[in-house]
Design an enzyme around this catalytic site. Structure first.
Site, PDB file in Angstrom:
ATOM      1  N   GLY A   1      14.872 -14.591  14.500  1.00  0.00           N
ATOM      2  CA  GLY A   1      15.942 -15.477  14.980  1.00  0.00           C
ATOM      3  C   GLY A   1      15.571 -16.830  15.379  1.00  0.00           C
ATOM      4  O   GLY A   1      16.453 -17.242  16.232  1.00  0.00           O
ATOM      5  N   THR A   2      14.666 -17.444  15.166  1.00  0.00           N
ATOM      6  CA  THR A   2      14.204 -18.711  15.779  1.00  0.00           C
ATOM      7  C   THR A   2      15.327 -19.703  15.209  1.00  0.00           C
ATOM      8  O   THR A   2      15.786 -20.697  16.042  1.00  0.00           O
ATOM      9  CB  THR A   2      13.008 -19.079  15.172  1.00  0.00           C
ATOM     10  OG1 THR A   2      13.001 -19.243  13.660  1.00  0.00           O
ATOM     11  CG2 THR A   2      11.813 -18.456  15.684  1.00  0.00           C
ATOM     12  N   ASN A   3      16.056 -19.770  13.974  1.00  0.00           N
ATOM     13  CA  ASN A   3      16.999 -20.566  13.668  1.00  0.00           C
ATOM     14  C   ASN A   3      18.345 -20.278  14.504  1.00  0.00           C
ATOM     15  O   ASN A   3      19.111 -21.051  14.782  1.00  0.00           O
ATOM     16  CB  ASN A   3      17.360 -20.599  12.165  1.00  0.00           C
ATOM     17  CG  ASN A   3      16.397 -21.586  11.428  1.00  0.00           C
ATOM     18  OD1 ASN A   3      16.415 -22.842  11.725  1.00  0.00           O
ATOM     19  ND2 ASN A   3      15.838 -21.151  10.472  1.00  0.00           N
TER      20      ASN A   3
ATOM     21  N   ARG B   1      24.597   0.841  -2.437  1.00  0.00           N
ATOM     22  CA  ARG B   1      24.684  -0.517  -2.288  1.00  0.00           C
ATOM     23  C   ARG B   1      26.170  -0.769  -2.239  1.00  0.00           C
ATOM     24  O   ARG B   1      26.724  -1.868  -1.512  1.00  0.00           O
ATOM     25  CB  ARG B   1      23.902  -1.270  -3.243  1.00  0.00           C
ATOM     26  CG  ARG B   1      23.792  -3.155  -3.182  1.00  0.00           C
ATOM     27  CD  ARG B   1      23.382  -3.226  -1.601  1.00  0.00           C
ATOM     28  NE  ARG B   1      22.117  -3.240  -1.223  1.00  0.00           N
ATOM     29  CZ  ARG B   1      21.337  -4.107  -1.186  1.00  0.00           C
ATOM     30  NH1 ARG B   1      21.634  -5.354  -0.814  1.00  0.00           N
ATOM     31  NH2 ARG B   1      20.135  -4.072  -0.724  1.00  0.00           N
TER      32      ARG B   1
ATOM     33  N   ASN C   1      23.412 -21.737   4.303  1.00  0.00           N
ATOM     34  CA  ASN C   1      22.169 -21.086   4.373  1.00  0.00           C
ATOM     35  C   ASN C   1      20.903 -22.116   4.444  1.00  0.00           C
ATOM     36  O   ASN C   1      21.225 -23.358   4.226  1.00  0.00           O
ATOM     37  CB  ASN C   1      21.793 -20.372   2.951  1.00  0.00           C
ATOM     38  CG  ASN C   1      20.353 -19.757   3.033  1.00  0.00           C
ATOM     39  OD1 ASN C   1      19.914 -18.966   3.704  1.00  0.00           O
ATOM     40  ND2 ASN C   1      19.447 -20.019   1.969  1.00  0.00           N
TER      41      ASN C   1
ATOM     42  N   HIS D   1      17.032 -23.062   3.850  1.00  0.00           N
ATOM     43  CA  HIS D   1      16.113 -22.708   2.970  1.00  0.00           C
ATOM     44  C   HIS D   1      14.906 -23.721   3.196  1.00  0.00           C
ATOM     45  O   HIS D   1      14.965 -24.781   3.247  1.00  0.00           O
ATOM     46  CB  HIS D   1      16.483 -22.948   1.701  1.00  0.00           C
ATOM     47  CG  HIS D   1      15.466 -22.445   0.478  1.00  0.00           C
ATOM     48  ND1 HIS D   1      14.874 -21.194   0.160  1.00  0.00           N
ATOM     49  CD2 HIS D   1      14.470 -23.231  -0.132  1.00  0.00           C
ATOM     50  CE1 HIS D   1      14.026 -21.157  -0.399  1.00  0.00           C
ATOM     51  NE2 HIS D   1      13.510 -22.366  -0.801  1.00  0.00           N
TER      52      HIS D   1
ATOM     53  N   ASP E   1      20.039 -19.900  -4.017  1.00  0.00           N
ATOM     54  CA  ASP E   1      19.711 -21.253  -3.415  1.00  0.00           C
ATOM     55  C   ASP E   1      20.445 -22.444  -4.546  1.00  0.00           C
ATOM     56  O   ASP E   1      19.558 -23.457  -4.685  1.00  0.00           O
ATOM     57  CB  ASP E   1      18.203 -21.687  -3.335  1.00  0.00           C
ATOM     58  CG  ASP E   1      17.602 -20.449  -2.402  1.00  0.00           C
ATOM     59  OD1 ASP E   1      18.071 -20.276  -1.403  1.00  0.00           O
ATOM     60  OD2 ASP E   1      16.336 -20.147  -2.779  1.00  0.00           O
TER      61      ASP E   1
ATOM     62  N   GLU F   1      13.975 -27.552   9.996  1.00  0.00           N
ATOM     63  CA  GLU F   1      15.079 -26.448  10.016  1.00  0.00           C
ATOM     64  C   GLU F   1      16.054 -26.510  11.494  1.00  0.00           C
ATOM     65  O   GLU F   1      16.926 -26.290  11.280  1.00  0.00           O
ATOM     66  CB  GLU F   1      14.486 -24.908   9.843  1.00  0.00           C
ATOM     67  CG  GLU F   1      13.836 -24.800   8.538  1.00  0.00           C
ATOM     68  CD  GLU F   1      13.177 -23.158   8.438  1.00  0.00           C
ATOM     69  OE1 GLU F   1      13.920 -22.400   9.006  1.00  0.00           O
ATOM     70  OE2 GLU F   1      11.957 -23.202   8.043  1.00  0.00           O
TER      71      GLU F   1
END
EC number: 2.1.2.2
Length: 208
Positions: A12-14, A66, A108, A110, A151, A181
């Site tokens: 969870g650094t972002n 799923r 997102n 990337h 992506d 990031e």
């Protein structure tokens, strides 16, 4: 206020960069309403709780199929009533019905300059290993909207980072996080929160 839900799988650094940016005013007009992880041991869940953000784990392992997992995930997402969903290192395929329901409302981050080193199989350290193997001199990160592909959604922001002689994948990964990031993901959220990102076809128009 933009209601933001973050989805994470690991440290969870972002997520921390987003939390810090909301606190210090780099991200304005935004409220972090929740964090969902597929991994009950993700340190990101601890980060959320320490900052008073509602957090829960919804793992595919806990459901018989799923399809059932996808239904429960979407139910949990809907409960937060998010305006924007931020995938900050989320390693589970997003259900198609969720992508459809939240079109141009899921972003997102990337760790490459898309379209280089992206798509199926390119995540985490694998991206940086591939970049070093190819001998590129510049890498970076990309924030993009999420569509049905991997992506392939409209790009919002990109930032380049230099590769240094002797870089290992781990060293390069850290530099991309610190220099790209953790900067462009909060910036993209702030732009969206203030109505400065428009999607036109497969491109975005960003007004600073």
């Amino acid at each position: 206020m933009l209601r933001v839900l973050s989805m994470v799988s690991g440290g969870g650094t972002n997520l921390q960069a987003i939390i810090d940016s909301v606190k210090n005013g780099m991200i304005t007009n935004t409220e972090l309403v929740g964090v969902i992880s597929n991994n009950k041991n993700a340190y990101a869940l601890t980060r959320a709780k320490e900052n008073g953000i509602d957090a829960k784990c919804i793992s595919p392992k806990d459901y018989e199929s799923r399809e059932v997992f996808n239904q429960e995930l979407l139910k949990a997402v809907d409960a937060y009533e998010p305006d924007l969903i931020v995938l900050a290192g989320y390693l589970v395929v997003i259900p198609p019905e969720m992508i459809k329901k939240y079109k141009n409302r899921i972003i997102n981050i990337h760790p490459s300059l898309i379209p280089s080193f992206c798509g199926t199989g390119y995540y985490g350290l694998k991206v940086h290993e591939a970049a070093l193997e190819r001998g590129v001199k510049v890498v970076g990160a990309t924030v993009h909207f999420v569509d049905e592909g991997t992506d392939t959604g409209p790009i919002i922001l990109q930032k380049a980072v230099e590769v240094h002689n002797g870089d290992t994948p781990e060293v390069l990964q850290r530099r991309v996080m610190e220099q790209a990031e953790w900067k462009i993901l909060p910036h993209a959220i702030d732009l969206i929160a203030n109505g400065k990102v428009e999607v036109e076809g497969h491109r975005t128009i960003v007004t600073e």
